[in-house]
Motif scaffolding. Structure first.
Motif, short mmCIF file in Angstrom:
data_model
loop_
_atom_site.label_atom_id
_atom_site.label_comp_id
_atom_site.label_asym_id
_atom_site.label_seq_id
_atom_site.Cartn_x
_atom_site.Cartn_y
_atom_site.Cartn_z
N VAL A 51 2.66 6.11 4.68
CA VAL A 51 2.81 4.85 3.96
C VAL A 51 3.34 5.06 2.55
N GLU A 85 6.78 -1.41 7.73
CA GLU A 85 7.26 -1.41 9.11
C GLU A 85 7.71 -0.01 9.54
N ASN A 107 -1.10 0.56 16.52
CA ASN A 107 -0.16 -0.15 17.40
C ASN A 107 -0.06 -1.64 17.09
N ILE A 141 -2.66 -0.61 8.63
CA ILE A 141 -1.33 -0.16 9.02
C ILE A 141 -1.53 0.88 10.11
N GLY A 142 -0.94 0.64 11.29
CA GLY A 142 -1.13 1.54 12.42
C GLY A 142 -1.87 0.85 13.54
N THR A 162 4.66 2.16 10.01
CA THR A 162 3.97 1.84 11.26
C THR A 162 4.61 2.56 12.44
N ASP A 163 5.94 2.60 12.47
CA ASP A 163 6.64 3.30 13.55
C ASP A 163 6.28 4.78 13.56
N PRO A 192 2.56 -4.54 10.93
CA PRO A 192 1.93 -4.69 9.61
C PRO A 192 1.91 -6.15 9.17
N GLY A 245 -4.65 5.11 11.61
CA GLY A 245 -4.18 4.04 10.73
C GLY A 245 -4.54 4.31 9.29
#
Length: 264
Positions: free
Chosen positions: A70, A93, A186, A183-184, A96-97, A189, A111
Motif C-alpha cells: 500500500v 486499487e 479479495n 485493503i485486501g 489490492t491487486d 478498496p 490485508g
C-alpha cells in the motif's frame, strides 16, 4: 515494515501559476515493533504531498508485505507537489491487486488498514484530502482542540454509533480488533475521504491503532499542545505507547502547517 520518506523541517509548495499561494510544512515519522509482537507489520510513507500509515494483517511476512504494498503504491503515485484524491484510489486499487497475489497461499487471508492525508488543490487553494480504510486514524489538532477526522471501520465503532457501548469502553471490548473494511481480502478498496482546510498552526497526527489503544486522546492532546518539533513529538508519542504496554506495533506521523497564504 517499510518506511518511505522521513523528517523535514520546512518544505514549501506553491500552487501552479500562483506565486502568492505558498504553504510550508514540517513533518516527522516513527515506528516501533512494540513489546509483544515478533515483527513490525506497520509501514508508512511520509513524503510530501503523501502521508500515510498502513497496519498489515495476515501473519508476520504477509501482513508486512500487504502494508508495504500500500505505501509503495501510494509513494509511486506522487507526481508533484499536489495530488488529486483519485490518485489515492488508483494506488489502492493497484495495491489490492498485488495483495491478491500474496494471499494465494494464505488460509487466513491477507490485508491491511491504511489511513493518511494527501495535499491537493481544492477551490483554488490547497487542502488535505484525508482518507481511511480500517481502524488506523487521522487527527487534527488546532486551537488546542483534538478532533478525530477519520471514522474507524470496526465492529466496536458500529456498536458505539448504535449506542450499544460507550466510546470509553470500545478499546477494551473483546471485539476491538475486528475491522469491517480493509485493503485486501479479495475485496475492492472502498476508502472514505474528507476534505480538510489547511490552516496555519494546524497539526495532523496520522497513526496506527498501536498508538491509540495505549495512549488516551487526553494524553495525545496534551503531547500535541506542547508544540515540540515533529521529530520530538513523534518520539514522545511512541515512548508513551511503549510505557503503557506496547502491545502492538506503533506508528505515528506528525505534519505541522507552518505557513499559509495571507488573506487578501
Amino acid at each position: 515494515m517499510t518506511e518511505i520518506g522521513g523528517n523535514n523541517s520546512g518544505y514549501t509548495i506553491t500552487l501552479p501559476g500562483r506565486e502568492d499561494q505558498s504553504y510550508t510544512f514540517a513533518w516527522a515519522a516513527g515506528t516501533h515493533t512494540g513489546h509483544r509482537r515478533a515483527a513490525n507489520e506497520d509501514s508508512y510513507v511520509a513524503r510530501s504531498p503523501m502521508f500515510a500509515v498502513a497496519d498489515g494483517m495476515g501473519g508476520h511476512s504477509a501482513g508486512d508485505l500487504a502494508s508495504a504494498a500500500v505505501v509503495e503504491r501510494l509513494d509511486d503515485a506522487i507526481t508533484g507537489d499536489f495530488l488529486p484524491a483519485r490518485a489515492v484510489e488508483r494506488a489502492l486499487e493497484r495495491a489490492t491487486d498485488y495483495i491478491g497475489l500474496i494471499a494465494q497461499d494464505s488460509e487466513l487471508g491477507v490485508g491491511t488498514t491504511v489511513t493518511g492525508a494527501v495535499i491537493t488543490e481544492h477551490h483554488e487553494s490547497a487542502c488535505f484530502a484525508v482518507f481511511n480504510v480500517g481502524d488506523s486514524r487521522v487527527y487534527s489538532f488546532e486551537d488546542d482542540t483534538l478532533v478525530q477526522i477519520t471514522r474507524d471501520h470496526s465492529v466496536v465503532q458500529d456498536m458505539v454509533d448504535a449506542g450499544l457501548i460507550s466510546r470509553e469502553d470500545a478499546d477494551d471490548h473483546p471485539d476491538a480488533n475486528i475491522i469491517t473494511r480493509a485493503i485486501g481480502f479479495n475485496a475492492a478498496p472502498s476508502p472514505d475521504f474528507w476534505m480538510v482546510k489547511i490552516c496555519r498552526g494546524q497539526r495532523l497526527l496520522i497513526c496506527s491503532d498501536g498508538l491509540t489503544r495505549e495512549v488516551s486522546e487526553e494524553e495525545l492532546s496534551r503531547q500535541l499542545a506542547e508544540r515540540r518539533d515533529p521529530t520530538e513529538t513523534v518520539a514522545t508519542l511512541v515512548e508513551s505507547a511503549l510505557n503503557n504496554g506496547g502491545r502492538d506495533n506503533i506508528t505515528a506521523i506528525i505534519v505541522d502547517v507552518l505557513e499559509v497564504p495571507t488573506a487578501d
